[in-house]
Write a protein that holds these residues in place. Structure first.
Motif, PDB file in Angstrom:
ATOM      1  N   VAL A  42      10.054   9.359  -6.007  1.00 58.74           N
ATOM      2  CA  VAL A  42       8.834   9.538  -6.809  1.00 58.74           C
ATOM      3  C   VAL A  42       8.502   8.220  -7.496  1.00 58.74           C
ATOM      4  N   ASP A  43       7.246   7.823  -7.390  1.00 58.16           N
ATOM      5  CA  ASP A  43       6.787   6.606  -8.066  1.00 58.16           C
ATOM      6  C   ASP A  43       5.708   6.987  -9.066  1.00 58.16           C
ATOM      7  N   HIS A  44       5.934   6.680 -10.333  1.00 57.20           N
ATOM      8  CA  HIS A  44       4.952   6.976 -11.385  1.00 57.20           C
ATOM      9  C   HIS A  44       3.902   5.868 -11.422  1.00 57.20           C
ATOM     10  N   LYS A  45       2.644   6.264 -11.459  1.00 57.69           N
ATOM     11  CA  LYS A  45       1.546   5.309 -11.510  1.00 57.69           C
ATOM     12  C   LYS A  45       0.616   5.635 -12.677  1.00 57.69           C
ATOM     13  N   THR A  46       0.155   4.598 -13.372  1.00 58.76           N
ATOM     14  CA  THR A  46      -0.917   4.755 -14.348  1.00 58.76           C
ATOM     15  C   THR A  46      -2.140   4.027 -13.814  1.00 58.76           C
ATOM     16  N   ALA A  47      -3.318   4.590 -14.069  1.00 58.45           N
ATOM     17  CA  ALA A  47      -4.538   4.023 -13.486  1.00 58.45           C
ATOM     18  C   ALA A  47      -5.718   4.242 -14.421  1.00 58.45           C
ATOM     19  N   GLY A  48      -6.649   3.300 -14.397  1.00 57.09           N
ATOM     20  CA  GLY A  48      -7.846   3.425 -15.211  1.00 57.09           C
ATOM     21  C   GLY A  48      -8.757   4.536 -14.733  1.00 57.09           C
ATOM     22  N   LYS A  49      -8.692   4.854 -13.449  1.00 57.63           N
ATOM     23  CA  LYS A  49      -9.511   5.931 -12.891  1.00 57.63           C
ATOM     24  C   LYS A  49      -8.790   6.533 -11.688  1.00 57.63           C
ATOM     25  N   LYS A  50      -9.314   7.626 -11.196  1.00 57.64           N
ATOM     26  CA  LYS A  50      -8.691   8.319 -10.085  1.00 57.64           C
ATOM     27  C   LYS A  50      -8.603   7.416  -8.858  1.00 57.64           C
ATOM     28  N   TRP A  51      -7.487   7.499  -8.163  1.00 55.86           N
ATOM     29  CA  TRP A  51      -7.301   6.693  -6.953  1.00 55.86           C
ATOM     30  C   TRP A  51      -8.328   7.078  -5.887  1.00 55.86           C
ATOM     31  N   PRO A  52      -8.816   6.103  -5.128  1.00 60.40           N
ATOM     32  CA  PRO A  52      -9.672   6.423  -3.985  1.00 60.40           C
ATOM     33  C   PRO A  52      -8.885   7.150  -2.903  1.00 60.40           C
ATOM     34  N   ARG A  53      -9.575   7.906  -2.106  1.00 62.77           N
ATOM     35  CA  ARG A  53      -8.915   8.663  -1.044  1.00 62.77           C
ATOM     36  C   ARG A  53      -8.212   7.721  -0.064  1.00 62.77           C
ATOM     37  N   GLY A  54      -7.002   8.065   0.286  1.00 58.87           N
ATOM     38  CA  GLY A  54      -6.264   7.295   1.284  1.00 58.87           C
ATOM     39  C   GLY A  54      -5.443   6.152   0.735  1.00 58.87           C
ATOM     40  N   LYS A  55      -5.538   5.865  -0.581  1.00 54.94           N
ATOM     41  CA  LYS A  55      -4.791   4.734  -1.128  1.00 54.94           C
ATOM     42  C   LYS A  55      -3.290   4.946  -1.000  1.00 54.94           C
ATOM     43  N   GLU A  56      -2.862   6.210  -0.972  1.00 52.98           N
ATOM     44  CA  GLU A  56      -1.430   6.504  -0.879  1.00 52.98           C
ATOM     45  C   GLU A  56      -0.881   6.373   0.533  1.00 52.98           C
ATOM     46  N   HIS A  57      -1.758   6.178   1.506  1.00 48.47           N
ATOM     47  CA  HIS A  57      -1.334   6.146   2.911  1.00 48.47           C
ATOM     48  C   HIS A  57      -0.384   4.964   3.157  1.00 48.47           C
ATOM     49  N   PRO A  58       0.676   5.176   3.974  1.00 47.39           N
ATOM     50  CA  PRO A  58       1.624   4.085   4.250  1.00 47.39           C
ATOM     51  C   PRO A  58       0.989   2.821   4.801  1.00 47.39           C
ATOM     52  N   ARG A  59      -0.163   2.948   5.441  1.00 47.47           N
ATOM     53  CA  ARG A  59      -0.818   1.746   5.961  1.00 47.47           C
ATOM     54  C   ARG A  59      -1.479   0.931   4.851  1.00 47.47           C
ATOM     55  N   LYS A  60      -1.690   1.553   3.690  1.00 45.90           N
ATOM     56  CA  LYS A  60      -2.332   0.853   2.582  1.00 45.90           C
ATOM     57  C   LYS A  60      -1.373   0.592   1.424  1.00 45.90           C
ATOM     58  N   ASN A  61      -0.229   1.232   1.461  1.00 51.57           N
ATOM     59  CA  ASN A  61       0.743   1.071   0.383  1.00 51.57           C
ATOM     60  C   ASN A  61       2.138   1.029   0.996  1.00 51.57           C
ATOM     61  N   ASN A  62       2.859  -0.034   0.754  1.00 49.02           N
ATOM     62  CA  ASN A  62       4.128  -0.228   1.465  1.00 49.02           C
ATOM     63  C   ASN A  62       5.345   0.373   0.773  1.00 49.02           C
ATOM     64  N   GLN A  63       5.154   1.106  -0.310  1.00 50.38           N
ATOM     65  CA  GLN A  63       6.317   1.632  -1.027  1.00 50.38           C
ATOM     66  C   GLN A  63       7.047   2.714  -0.236  1.00 50.38           C
ATOM     67  N   ALA A  64       6.298   3.669   0.298  1.00 47.99           N
ATOM     68  CA  ALA A  64       6.948   4.727   1.079  1.00 47.99           C
ATOM     69  C   ALA A  64       7.667   4.159   2.306  1.00 47.99           C
ATOM     70  N   PRO A  65       7.024   3.286   3.099  1.00 47.40           N
ATOM     71  CA  PRO A  65       7.736   2.719   4.250  1.00 47.40           C
ATOM     72  C   PRO A  65       8.958   1.885   3.870  1.00 47.40           C
ATOM     73  N   SER A  66       9.014   1.431   2.615  1.00 52.65           N
ATOM     74  CA  SER A  66      10.166   0.634   2.180  1.00 52.65           C
ATOM     75  C   SER A  66      11.292   1.506   1.642  1.00 52.65           C
ATOM     76  N   TYR A  67      10.937   2.457   0.774  1.00 52.77           N
ATOM     77  CA  TYR A  67      11.957   3.244   0.098  1.00 52.77           C
ATOM     78  C   TYR A  67      12.559   4.349   0.967  1.00 52.77           C
ATOM     79  N   VAL A  68      11.733   5.028   1.748  1.00 51.11           N
ATOM     80  CA  VAL A  68      12.244   6.155   2.527  1.00 51.11           C
ATOM     81  C   VAL A  68      13.339   5.728   3.512  1.00 51.11           C
ATOM     82  N   PRO A  69      13.188   4.619   4.257  1.00 51.30           N
ATOM     83  CA  PRO A  69      14.292   4.195   5.134  1.00 51.30           C
ATOM     84  C   PRO A  69      15.576   3.896   4.373  1.00 51.30           C
TER      85      PRO A  69
END
Length: 215
Positions: free
Chosen positions: A158-185
């Motif tokens: 789990v990664d906690h995020k704070t943001a000024g506004k709601k994330w745009p759709r798809g920002k969490e996708h592994p192709r746009k954010n490398n945290q999941a592809p890094s941590y899960v392996p």
């Protein structure tokens, strides 16, 4: 010259520079500190009921962070310290009050077990060989929270995020954010017998709007 121009200019400047930071970063650090305190207390039966205590701890963390900075870069949504504390309080109270936000890790009714908070992960693949093996086979990171679902045995980062506004759709996708592809392996290699693995972004806006996105 074997250094880039920017590095060369940087080293020409005085060492005793003014330390600058943005309030958005310090708010995020204080919020993360509170989340760490919350889930480190998973054995405390009072759990999320300690909302006021978590807010006080977060305020102290924010004060500590601001005390380390000589020059603060503010933002329109947060022009001063008092406003920063108000935003921090709103985020934390919204988190504690949301049944969808707080992971159930307390008491006899808990469905998740805390494996660790701010875990330092280090892994080396002994089977990786080649001319660059020493550089690429080392993996590391510090995820905010690692949980095990008691019923299924799945492990989630789990990664906690704070943001000024709601994330745009798809920002969490592994192709746009490398945290999941890094941590899960890394988690998969450290816990090879787990039946499954997942990654979640827990996002809280400055307005107190929470959203969980799986990546």
């Amino acid at each position: 010259m074997d250094k880039c121009l920017l590095s060369f200019q940087y080293n020409l400047e005085p060492v005793d520079k003014v330390k600058r930071s943005g309030i958005a970063r310090e708010l995020g650090t204080a919020y993360h500190s509170s989340m760490e305190n919350l889930y480190e207390g998973a054995e405390d039966e009072r759990g999320p009921a300690l909302a006021s205590e978590r807010v006080a701890l977060a305020h102290a963390a924010l004060d500590d962070q601001l005390g380390l900075v000589d020059e603060m870069i503010w933002m329109p949504a947060c022009p001063d310290v008092d406003t920063a504390k108000e935003i921090l309080t709103k985020m934390l109270e919204a988190y504690m009050a949301s049944p969808d936000a707080v992971w159930p890790v307390w008491g006899n009714d808990r469905t998740w077990r805390v494996i660790g908070t701010e875990m330092k992960l280090d892994y080396e693949d002994p089977e990786l060989t080649g001319p660059y093996s020493q550089e690429v086979n080392k993996m590391g990171g510090i995820p905010d929270l690692v949980l095990e679902e008691i019923a299924s045995g799945w492990i989630y980062v789990v990664d906690h995020k704070t943001a000024g506004k709601k994330w745009p759709r798809g920002k969490e996708h592994p192709r746009k954010n490398n945290q999941a592809p890094s941590y899960v392996p890394m988690i998969r290699r450290l816990y090879p017998d787990a039946p499954g693995y997942g990654f979640a972004f827990d996002i809280m806006t400055y307005k107190g709007e929470f959203e969980r996105r799986l990546s």
